[in-house]
Design an enzyme around this catalytic site. Sequence first.
Site, short mmCIF file in Angstrom:
data_model
loop_
_atom_site.label_atom_id
_atom_site.label_comp_id
_atom_site.label_asym_id
_atom_site.label_seq_id
_atom_site.Cartn_x
_atom_site.Cartn_y
_atom_site.Cartn_z
N TRP A 29 40.20 -8.93 30.70
CA TRP A 29 41.40 -9.57 30.12
C TRP A 29 40.98 -10.82 29.35
O TRP A 29 40.11 -11.57 29.80
CB TRP A 29 42.37 -9.97 31.22
N GLU A 65 40.51 -7.68 40.34
CA GLU A 65 39.45 -6.76 40.81
C GLU A 65 38.14 -7.49 41.14
O GLU A 65 37.21 -6.88 41.66
CB GLU A 65 39.19 -5.69 39.75
N VAL A 124 39.62 -14.83 33.29
CA VAL A 124 40.47 -15.76 32.54
C VAL A 124 41.91 -15.37 32.78
O VAL A 124 42.37 -14.31 32.32
CB VAL A 124 40.15 -15.71 31.03
N LEU A 125 42.59 -16.18 33.55
CA LEU A 125 44.01 -15.95 33.85
C LEU A 125 44.83 -16.93 33.00
O LEU A 125 44.56 -18.13 33.01
CB LEU A 125 44.29 -16.18 35.33
N HIS A 132 53.45 -13.60 38.18
CA HIS A 132 52.22 -12.78 38.33
C HIS A 132 50.98 -13.69 38.36
O HIS A 132 50.07 -13.53 39.17
CB HIS A 132 52.14 -11.81 37.14
N PHE A 157 32.71 -19.74 41.36
CA PHE A 157 34.10 -19.51 40.96
C PHE A 157 34.23 -19.74 39.45
O PHE A 157 34.40 -20.86 38.99
CB PHE A 157 35.03 -20.45 41.74
N ARG A 171 38.08 -24.40 27.32
CA ARG A 171 37.15 -24.34 28.47
C ARG A 171 36.06 -23.30 28.27
O ARG A 171 35.25 -23.04 29.14
CB ARG A 171 37.95 -24.13 29.76
N1 LIG Z 1 47.37 -11.19 33.31
C1 LIG Z 1 46.03 -11.21 33.58
C2 LIG Z 1 45.43 -10.24 34.38
N2 LIG Z 1 46.17 -9.24 34.92
C3 LIG Z 1 45.60 -8.00 35.40
C4 LIG Z 1 45.15 -8.11 36.87
O1 LIG Z 1 44.03 -8.97 37.01
C5 LIG Z 1 44.76 -6.72 37.39
O2 LIG Z 1 43.70 -6.21 36.60
C6 LIG Z 1 45.93 -5.75 37.34
O3 LIG Z 1 47.05 -6.33 38.00
C7 LIG Z 1 45.57 -4.43 38.01
O4 LIG Z 1 45.17 -4.62 39.35
N3 LIG Z 1 44.11 -10.28 34.65
C8 LIG Z 1 43.32 -11.29 34.13
O5 LIG Z 1 42.10 -11.33 34.39
N4 LIG Z 1 43.88 -12.25 33.32
C9 LIG Z 1 45.22 -12.25 33.04
O6 LIG Z 1 45.71 -13.16 32.32
C1 LIG Z 2 48.13 -13.89 34.51
C2 LIG Z 2 49.14 -12.85 34.25
O1 LIG Z 2 49.29 -11.92 34.99
C3 LIG Z 2 50.08 -13.05 33.11
O2 LIG Z 2 49.30 -13.16 31.93
C4 LIG Z 2 51.03 -11.86 32.95
O3 LIG Z 2 52.04 -12.30 32.05
P1 LIG Z 2 53.59 -12.15 32.50
O4 LIG Z 2 53.79 -13.09 33.67
O5 LIG Z 2 54.39 -12.60 31.28
O6 LIG Z 2 53.83 -10.72 32.87
#
Ligand SMILES: Nc1c(NC[C@H](O)[C@H](O)[C@H](O)CO)[nH]c(=O)[nH]c1=O
Ligand SMILES: CC(=O)[C@@H](O)COP(=O)(O)O
Length: 208
Positions: A29, A65, A124-125, A132, A157, A171
Amino acid sequence: MSATIKGISKSDVQYDGVALRVAIVHARWNKPVIDALVAGAVAKLKESGVKESNIVVQSVPGSFELPLACSRMIAGAHVQTSSNVTDLLSGLSFGGISNVETPATAATVTMPNEPFDAVIAVGVLIKGSTMHFEYICDSVSHALMKVQLDTGVPIIFGVLTALTDDQALERAGLGRGENKGHNHGEDWGLAAVEMGFHVRRWREGKFD
Ligand SMILES: Nc1c(NC[C@H](O)[C@H](O)[C@H](O)CO)[nH]c(=O)[nH]c1=O
Ligand SMILES: CC(=O)[C@@H](O)COP(=O)(O)O
């Protein structure tokens, strides 16, 4: 942007990474940021002496994961891998003769596998419009810490938990404005070498 005291000062001790084996497990992602972070980590691992052949890179769909991937790669690194000679030789050619015929009952070759001295978990979240983000950040950070303590293998981490795209870009040293930011992947590479080095020594009772 005012000067910051963030980060770690460059250590006077140059940790020798020559003997270390390091895994990088990264999510896919937000790939442009991931790619910069992984490149930064690899660059610092190699600068610290880690051989390229001792840097194992694997990817998973998302940050959620990462904990299982780290756990299974650490476990798998202790497994003796085996291949039969046919598989090993089938891609070889002798004197330009390809597809060399190999005996049907080829022996099995057991290849030693080496444990990882450290694992860098890169993700990267970026906050969206639901909760979520919060649930993944919380579960992944706690799970990575658990895998680290359960296995005794340092897990660095390397998960950015950004509220905006720009926070993530900066970052990774990809800032879109004047402030290009700093590639945190470099710090994670150096942390992996230091912790891998420390754990090897502490395991042998060396604290000098
Ligand atoms: N929204 C982001 C995700 N979402 C996907 C989850 O990590 C996972 O792969 C899915 O829910 C299936 O189990 N992942 C990131 O790494 N970054 C995001 O911004
Ligand atoms: C980190 C996430 O899961 C996020 O990017 C997903 O976006 P949303 O909260 O708008 O579904």
